[in-house]
Design a protein around this motif. Structure first.
Motif, short mmCIF file in Angstrom:
data_model
loop_
_atom_site.label_atom_id
_atom_site.label_comp_id
_atom_site.label_asym_id
_atom_site.label_seq_id
_atom_site.Cartn_x
_atom_site.Cartn_y
_atom_site.Cartn_z
N ALA A 122 0.71 -1.21 -0.15
CA ALA A 122 -0.28 0.01 0.20
C ALA A 122 0.23 1.73 -0.11
O ALA A 122 1.45 1.37 -0.35
N ARG A 145 -7.28 6.11 3.53
CA ARG A 145 -7.79 4.79 3.86
C ARG A 145 -6.11 4.08 4.42
O ARG A 145 -6.00 3.23 5.77
N CYS A 146 -4.86 4.06 3.51
CA CYS A 146 -4.16 3.85 4.25
C CYS A 146 -3.93 4.43 5.84
O CYS A 146 -3.30 3.76 7.40
N GLU A 163 -6.50 0.81 6.77
CA GLU A 163 -6.66 -0.08 6.59
C GLU A 163 -6.18 0.08 4.95
O GLU A 163 -6.66 0.28 3.92
N THR A 164 -5.00 -0.83 4.82
CA THR A 164 -4.19 -0.70 3.89
C THR A 164 -4.47 -1.69 2.16
O THR A 164 -3.97 -1.72 1.94
N SER A 165 -5.19 -2.48 3.28
CA SER A 165 -6.04 -3.60 2.23
C SER A 165 -6.87 -2.97 1.66
O SER A 165 -7.53 -3.30 0.64
N LEU A 166 -7.21 -1.54 1.63
CA LEU A 166 -8.75 -0.84 0.81
C LEU A 166 -7.70 0.84 0.17
O LEU A 166 -8.23 1.60 -0.26
N CYS A 167 -6.41 0.28 -0.11
CA CYS A 167 -5.50 1.82 -0.74
C CYS A 167 -6.01 1.74 -1.41
O CYS A 167 -6.36 1.19 -3.15
N THR A 168 -5.88 3.71 -1.88
CA THR A 168 -6.91 3.97 -3.57
C THR A 168 -5.68 3.98 -4.70
O THR A 168 -6.10 4.37 -5.30
N TYR A 171 -4.06 -1.73 -6.74
CA TYR A 171 -3.64 -2.79 -6.65
C TYR A 171 -2.13 -3.11 -6.53
O TYR A 171 -1.30 -2.87 -7.46
N ARG A 222 -13.50 -8.28 12.49
CA ARG A 222 -15.08 -7.54 12.03
C ARG A 222 -15.96 -8.07 12.36
O ARG A 222 -16.94 -7.25 12.71
#
Length: 343
Positions: free
Chosen positions: A94, A100-101, A105-110, A113, A162
């Motif tokens: 990320a 997001r990072c 929420e690094t798995s949602l980095c804008t 991918y 979650r």
């Protein structure tokens, strides 16, 4: 330095073992890890078969996103005391600066991918180079063969975080493959009143019972339990398992989906979600907090991933290993490649 080998998938269905004269050199902020073991999962099979979704693989590529190893070299700007430490590492590369990072929420980095083993060189190799910030250090003497499964364990940990389980709840896990069995172990630590594993295969159900499930049931028997669970974690990614997970949840219950079905999977009934007031969440990958959770559980002995390993093969046997993963044989659990990069 000795030569360094890696498995290069040039295009779908075509791979070769590549040998370089020396290991890769880490750049600023990076480390070079001597790979001890690397797990093969269904996503790696998708890379090899060419069925992974567009944008989520870049050929040619060295696969391998589930791994463990030892830090062999620190690049400029990296603490030299890391050298010699056993470790695992996050896969998502990320940006670290987007909204997001910065919220974790690094798995949602804008920024787009990027992931080790899919768009960047992975761990089906003697050596792996990655940013030092992605490392999670293990205790000296840690079982590195078992630790190679901490990547899927981190995905499951993301689902558990979650789901926010509470002691005394009734919990179901749909699917008793690698993710499902890891989920059973982590959820058992929360002292559920009932922990049911659902899988059509006899051997995975037996293994789930041995790893903490209070009972295991095939899908036809599980149908009698519809509406009976406070929390359902879906791990199978089969065409109907997301729908089945929602049916198992009680009104007001929680469902977390971790499996990735192929296109055309059965949809979730929106009326069931709305009228049943279900909370449905999805997990793809794992942020740093989930990695920390998984490695802590591993250190404390709450997570015992080594029991899932059934095959350990040398790097040269990648072709055989990838066939095992796609065979559908219920006797095949987690398959590891062991490059012996720390030899």
């Amino acid at each position: 330095m000795t030569a360094a080998r890696s498995v290069l998938v040039e295009r779908p269905g075509a791979h070769r073992l590549v040998t370089a004269e020396a290991p890769p050199v880490p750049g600023p902020g990076e480390v070079r890890v001597a790979v001890h073991a690397a797990g093969i999962c269904a996503s790696d099979r998708e890379v090899y078969d060419g069925t992974r979704a567009d944008g989520y693989v870049r050929y040619p590529v060295v696969p391998g996103h589930e791994w463990s190893g030892t830090v062999a070299e620190a690049g400029p700007g990296v603490d030299a005391s890391l050298v010699g430490r056993p470790c695992v590492g996050e896969g998502f590369r990320a940006c670290g600066v987007c909204e997001r990072c910065r919220s974790g929420e690094t798995s949602l980095c804008t920024a787009g991918y990027e992931e080790t083993g899919f768009t960047s060189p992975g761990a089906f190799a003697d050596h792996l180079v990655l940013p030092a910030r992605l490392l999670h250090l293990l205790d000296d003497g840690a079982d590195l063969t078992a630790a190679a499964l901490l990547e899927p364990a981190a995905v499951v940990a993301a689902a558990v975080l979650r789901a926010a389980p509470r002691a005394g709840e009734r919990v179901a896990v749909v699917g008793a493959g690698t993710l499902g069995l890891l989920a059973v172990q982590l959820l058992a630590a929360w002292s559920p009143a009932d922990l049911v594993a659902v899988d059509p295969r006899d051997r995975p159900r037996t293994r789930a019972a041995a790893m903490g499930a209070s009972r295991a049931a095939p899908p036809d028997e599980a149908a009698e339990l519809h509406g009976g669970f406070d929390l359902v974690v879906e791990t199978a990614g089969a065409p109907g398992t997301a729908r089945d997970a929602c049916l198992l949840a009680r009104r007001g219950g929680r469902v977390v989906l971790t499996g990735l079905p192929a296109p055309g999977a059965l949809g979730i009934d929106p009326v069931l979600v709305a009228v049943g007031q279900l909370t449905v969440a999805g997990v793809f990958g794992a942020p740093p907090a989930a990695w920390a959770y998984a490695t802590r559980a591993f250190r404390l002995g709450l997570l015992r991933p080594g029991a899932l390993v059934t095959h350990r093969l040398p790097l040269e046997s990648f072709g055989e290993a990838i066939e095992l993963v796609g065979s559908g044989d219920p006797e095949v659990g987690k398959v590891l490649l062991e490059p012996r990069g720390d030899r």
